[in-house]
Design an enzyme around this catalytic site. Sequence first.
Site, PDB file in Angstrom:
ATOM      1  N   ARG A   1       4.032  -0.185  -4.737  1.00  0.00           N
ATOM      2  CA  ARG A   1       3.771  -0.755  -3.406  1.00  0.00           C
ATOM      3  C   ARG A   1       2.439  -1.491  -3.342  1.00  0.00           C
ATOM      4  NH1 ARG A   1       7.074   1.623   0.431  1.00  0.00           N
ATOM      5  NH2 ARG A   1       5.676   0.873   2.040  1.00  0.00           N
TER       6      ARG A   1
ATOM      7  N   LYS B   1      12.628 -15.229 -10.267  1.00  0.00           N
ATOM      8  CA  LYS B   1      12.393 -14.139 -11.229  1.00  0.00           C
ATOM      9  C   LYS B   1      11.363 -14.579 -12.270  1.00  0.00           C
ATOM     10  CE  LYS B   1      13.535 -11.384  -9.612  1.00  0.00           C
ATOM     11  NZ  LYS B   1      14.173 -11.364  -8.351  1.00  0.00           N
TER      12      LYS B   1
ATOM     13  N   TRP C   1      -2.763  -2.651  -1.696  1.00  0.00           N
ATOM     14  CA  TRP C   1      -2.462  -4.070  -1.867  1.00  0.00           C
ATOM     15  C   TRP C   1      -3.379  -4.770  -0.874  1.00  0.00           C
ATOM     16  CZ3 TRP C   1      -0.677  -8.223   1.049  1.00  0.00           C
ATOM     17  CH2 TRP C   1      -0.244  -9.336   0.330  1.00  0.00           C
TER      18      TRP C   1
ATOM     19  N   GLU D   1      17.304 -18.000  -7.547  1.00  0.00           N
ATOM     20  CA  GLU D   1      16.928 -16.633  -7.917  1.00  0.00           C
ATOM     21  C   GLU D   1      16.379 -16.588  -9.350  1.00  0.00           C
ATOM     22  OE1 GLU D   1      16.248 -14.090  -6.459  1.00  0.00           O
ATOM     23  OE2 GLU D   1      16.476 -12.427  -7.836  1.00  0.00           O
TER      24      GLU D   1
ATOM     25  N   LYS E   1       6.071  -4.340  -3.932  1.00  0.00           N
ATOM     26  CA  LYS E   1       7.522  -4.226  -3.792  1.00  0.00           C
ATOM     27  C   LYS E   1       7.978  -4.446  -2.358  1.00  0.00           C
ATOM     28  CE  LYS E   1      11.666  -3.174  -5.173  1.00  0.00           C
ATOM     29  NZ  LYS E   1      12.355  -4.275  -5.879  1.00  0.00           N
TER      30      LYS E   1
ATOM     31  N   CYS F   1       0.844  -1.188   0.000  1.00  0.00           N
ATOM     32  CA  CYS F   1       0.000   0.000   0.000  1.00  0.00           C
ATOM     33  C   CYS F   1       0.886   1.247   0.000  1.00  0.00           C
ATOM     34  CB  CYS F   1      -0.953   0.102   1.191  1.00  0.00           C
ATOM     35  SG  CYS F   1      -2.120  -1.246   1.285  1.00  0.00           S
TER      36      CYS F   1
ATOM     37  N   HIS G   1      17.084 -37.121  -7.015  1.00  0.00           N
ATOM     38  CA  HIS G   1      16.347 -37.595  -5.840  1.00  0.00           C
ATOM     39  C   HIS G   1      14.868 -37.214  -5.906  1.00  0.00           C
ATOM     40  CE1 HIS G   1      20.075 -38.865  -3.979  1.00  0.00           C
ATOM     41  NE2 HIS G   1      20.596 -37.697  -4.344  1.00  0.00           N
TER      42      HIS G   1
ATOM     43  N   ASN H   1      -2.068   1.667   5.719  1.00  0.00           N
ATOM     44  CA  ASN H   1      -1.188   0.600   5.235  1.00  0.00           C
ATOM     45  C   ASN H   1      -0.861  -0.270   6.434  1.00  0.00           C
ATOM     46  OD1 ASN H   1       0.869  -0.989   4.198  1.00  0.00           O
ATOM     47  ND2 ASN H   1       2.405   0.643   4.261  1.00  0.00           N
ATOM     48  N   GLY H   2      -1.247  -1.547   6.392  1.00  0.00           N
ATOM     49  CA  GLY H   2      -0.981  -2.443   7.516  1.00  0.00           C
ATOM     50  C   GLY H   2      -2.174  -3.330   7.777  1.00  0.00           C
TER      51      GLY H   2
ATOM     52  N   GLU I   1       7.764 -14.928 -10.740  1.00  0.00           N
ATOM     53  CA  GLU I   1       7.214 -13.630 -10.323  1.00  0.00           C
ATOM     54  C   GLU I   1       6.604 -12.849 -11.472  1.00  0.00           C
ATOM     55  OE1 GLU I   1       9.208 -10.996  -6.990  1.00  0.00           O
ATOM     56  OE2 GLU I   1      10.697 -11.695  -8.412  1.00  0.00           O
TER      57      GLU I   1
HETATM   58  C1  AGP Z   1      12.061 -10.077  -5.281  1.00  0.00           C
HETATM   59  O1  AGP Z   1      11.985 -10.092  -6.665  1.00  0.00           O
HETATM   60  C2  AGP Z   1      10.794 -10.040  -4.588  1.00  0.00           C
HETATM   61  N1  AGP Z   1       9.962  -8.988  -5.024  1.00  0.00           N
HETATM   62  C3  AGP Z   1      10.791 -10.322  -3.114  1.00  0.00           C
HETATM   63  O2  AGP Z   1      11.122 -11.666  -2.979  1.00  0.00           O
HETATM   64  C4  AGP Z   1      11.719  -9.479  -2.189  1.00  0.00           C
HETATM   65  O3  AGP Z   1      13.052  -9.794  -2.446  1.00  0.00           O
HETATM   66  C5  AGP Z   1      11.353  -9.772  -0.722  1.00  0.00           C
HETATM   67  O4  AGP Z   1      10.032  -9.377  -0.494  1.00  0.00           O
HETATM   68  C6  AGP Z   1      12.283  -9.106   0.256  1.00  0.00           C
HETATM   69  O5  AGP Z   1      12.227  -7.723   0.149  1.00  0.00           O
HETATM   70  P1  AGP Z   1      13.326  -6.805   0.833  1.00  0.00           P
HETATM   71  O6  AGP Z   1      14.632  -7.142   0.208  1.00  0.00           O
HETATM   72  O7  AGP Z   1      12.879  -5.414   0.539  1.00  0.00           O
HETATM   73  O8  AGP Z   1      13.312  -7.111   2.288  1.00  0.00           O
END
Ligand code: AGP
Length: 613
Positions: free
Chosen positions: A27, A490, A77, A486, A608, A2, A509, A103-104, A493
């Site tokens: 956000r 990516k 969000w 990673e 984000k 948010c 395995h 936000n929260g 996501e």
């Molecule tokens: C990464 O592509 C993601 N959007 C997510 O996993 C992110 O890395 C995670 O939420 C941690 O965020 P931060 O590094 O701001 O703590």
Amino acid sequence: MCGIIGYVGRKKALPIILDGLQRLEYRGYDSAGVALVNGGSLEVFKKAGKVSELVSLIGDSGGPPSGATLGIGHTRWATHGEPNDQNAHPHWDCGKEIALIHNGIIENYSSLKRKLEADGHSIRTVTDTEVLVHLIEEMVKHSDDLFTAVRKALLEVEGAYGILVVSTREPDKIIAARKGSPLVIGVGKDEHLIASDASALVDHTRHVVYMEDGEVVCLTAGSFLTKTVHDEEIIKEVEEITFSLAQIEKGGFEHFMLKEIHEQPESIRNSLRGRLQAGQGTAKLGGLEPVLDRVLNARRIIITACGTSWHAALAGKYMLEQLARIPVEVDYASEFRYRNPIVNPDDVVFLISQSGETADTLAALREAKAKGATVVGIVNVVGSTIARETDAGVYIHAGPEIGVASTKAFTSQIAVLSLITLLLARHRGLSMEQGRILAADLASIPSKVTDVLRSSAHIRSIAEEFKHVSNFLYLGRGSNFPTALEGALKLKEISYIHAEGYPAAEMKHGPIALIDEDMPVVFVVPKDAIYDKVVSNMQEVRARKGRIIAIANEDDTDIGELAEYVIRVPRTYNYFGPIVNSIPLQLLAYHMAVARHCDVDQPRNLAKSVTVE
Ligand code: AGP
């Protein structure tokens, strides 16, 4: 999650708020809304969907009748209640005099709701937020002013919040409060702004005040007064924003993610600048100095983080254990905090976070601190909560990262972990000669990244070939296991393709059962000590007709016989390899998402900065 913005001053509030919402949209983008206070009336516009939908709604309605100079805006969000028009913020009280954005999560909203309904309040939505505005309405009945009413209401609230509250009865004020969700005040000439982060303020002022948990502020055009929820006055320090407007714009790229991928030679250089001491084969990290002895003598290091930052943590474990010979544990922050972890005062806990606001990582920090450990932050956003609450820390200096999929923060996190490793290793027996070799390798990484970025067109053609598949497997070994994890994150996501990262040798395995002619497998296979073992794993995939894409070194002449596609990367020292080898995986995910017409910068369901548990 948010985005929140508020404005009070002499200018028209609406364009400032809409512009701020656009900057904060990363956000959360489930719905958006604004409330403007125009003397005795409240004008509210809200709409499901992105900020552009809200802008159209306001345009279609002929715009607000007023030129209000005070207002608040929100991009959501969703947590409680689906993302529709009604659940969008702002929410208002029974008399439509008070409006609130949040936000929260208000954890005790059900019990508060029951009580308020029994007292005659009519609550229209299923959101936790609406309950809070009715609670404030109730408190107003027994308070001298809105500031006091908000403080009193918050004493009854459990959970996390960043809120802005306005009222037609006090039309020159915004009341803001923070617990767990970030808020930054922008101090201008005859105006004040307040937002979830400084990116929404930098157009208007470079002077900011970071709010702390437990603080409530009353903003007018000419003043701001900060108190604790318990009514003690606090004097706040005005700080300067450290980034520029250009850094938070797309700069000619189609997406923020692509811009940030291409910024990596520079962002990695910035992470190393002034810190890498090539001549002495070591690193100098001023932020670590206050706790260096404790780190060097630590019984063990625990690194905790979430998502991409957790993958960087894992890459850090491989290098720290190998070179500095300190035992390292890596833990998901969300798990760490709830399992009553065994943490002692002679442990050092590293918290890695791009945003510095991730709720789980922040909670892990507080848990580790409460247990007496030394806590060290590896953070990107300057002045963020994690950066401020740690005993010491090293900023990664990657610059603002707007794309929801983290790219340049990941490589800069590993660059900083490499510096920390080099520093600790030299103190713990690594020779100067060895240190110089490693430092030279680190210094060469930005130009190697530039080389890899030249493969973008080749990677786009591979993405075209695979854009219709439903699954992907990413395999790597040793320090490139985190690279594989990673790469898979990516892809899932931003392209919504199911992808799994695995240690290459673990494939036999279980996951090997998935391999057939429809399964693409990405192997990260640099020429390191375990190269031959990974090649054997590739043979196993090929024998089962899996389609192999290899990330391999430029001088690897054999790999083409096994892989259908090869993406070349320069050789890099083993433990620093994830920095260079993750670049083609970022590009592959990006081009796949574009080929599938996905929203690269705002992937569905994500935000984000994850500021709720
Ligand atoms: C990464 O592509 C993601 N959007 C997510 O996993 C992110 O890395 C995670 O939420 C941690 O965020 P931060 O590094 O701001 O703590």
